[in-house]
Design an enzyme around this catalytic site. Structure first.
Site, PDB file in Angstrom:
ATOM      1  CB  VAL A  38     -12.496  38.916 -20.255  1.00  0.00           C
ATOM      2  CG1 VAL A  38     -11.008  38.947 -20.504  1.00  0.00           C
ATOM      3  CG2 VAL A  38     -13.259  38.974 -21.554  1.00  0.00           C
ATOM      4  CG  HIS A  39     -17.383  39.624 -15.656  1.00  0.00           C
ATOM      5  ND1 HIS A  39     -18.269  40.625 -15.979  1.00  0.00           N
ATOM      6  CD2 HIS A  39     -18.004  38.850 -14.730  1.00  0.00           C
ATOM      7  CE1 HIS A  39     -19.369  40.480 -15.290  1.00  0.00           C
ATOM      8  NE2 HIS A  39     -19.244  39.401 -14.514  1.00  0.00           N
TER       9      HIS A  39
END
Length: 154
Positions: A38-39
């Protein structure tokens, strides 16, 4: 993609899928490094979902290669830690915590955020709160502490 899916338009997904297998080894190293990640700006959201009982099993989203979090219903905190309580009309006690309170119907499901004692057999609800939940005094409601750190069942 998300907008179309939310509207129930999903037939385009099959059209976007590759016709042949996609070999990850042929992707640049920079692309391979982020598959299933995930970012940094969404890391708190992932942690929240994991705290609620979701987990990563290696599946990735077909559009952005981000992790797909899954969870068994019985392992979700909302199911595992919620308790049934009797709704009584009244005012909240002073020593209360934030609780999610719902009626127990699948049709006309309602949920509110209020205050109460986690795990108690009864919960005091105002006439307005009972109206919002579509319940009467004496009916069962389901309660869940909003704050996982203050969960009485932990």
């Amino acid at each position: 993609v998300d907008g179309l899916t939310a509207l129930g338009k999903k037939s385009f997904i099959a059209e976007l899928m590759p016709r042949q297998p996609l070999y990850v080894d042929y992707l640049p190293e920079s692309a391979r490094e982020v598959i299933g990640k995930v970012h940094t700006s969404t890391q708190p959201a992932r942690k929240l979902l994991e705290n609620e009982g979701m987990h990563y099993e290696g599946y990735v989203d077909i559009f952005d290669a981000g992790p797909v979090l899954q969870g068994r219903v019985s392992e979700l905190r909302a199911v595992r830690d919620s308790v049934l309580a009797e709704a009584v009309e009244g005012v909240h006690e002073e020593e209360t915590e934030h609780l999610l309170v719902s009626n127990t119907r699948l049709t006309d499901f309602r949920m509110i955020l209020t205050r109460g004692v986690p795990g108690a057999a009864c919960i005091a609800l105002s006439a307005q709160e009972m109206s919002q939940l579509h319940v009467q005094a004496g009916e069962e409601v389901r309660t869940l502490p909003l704050n996982t750190r203050k969960n009485a069942n932990a």
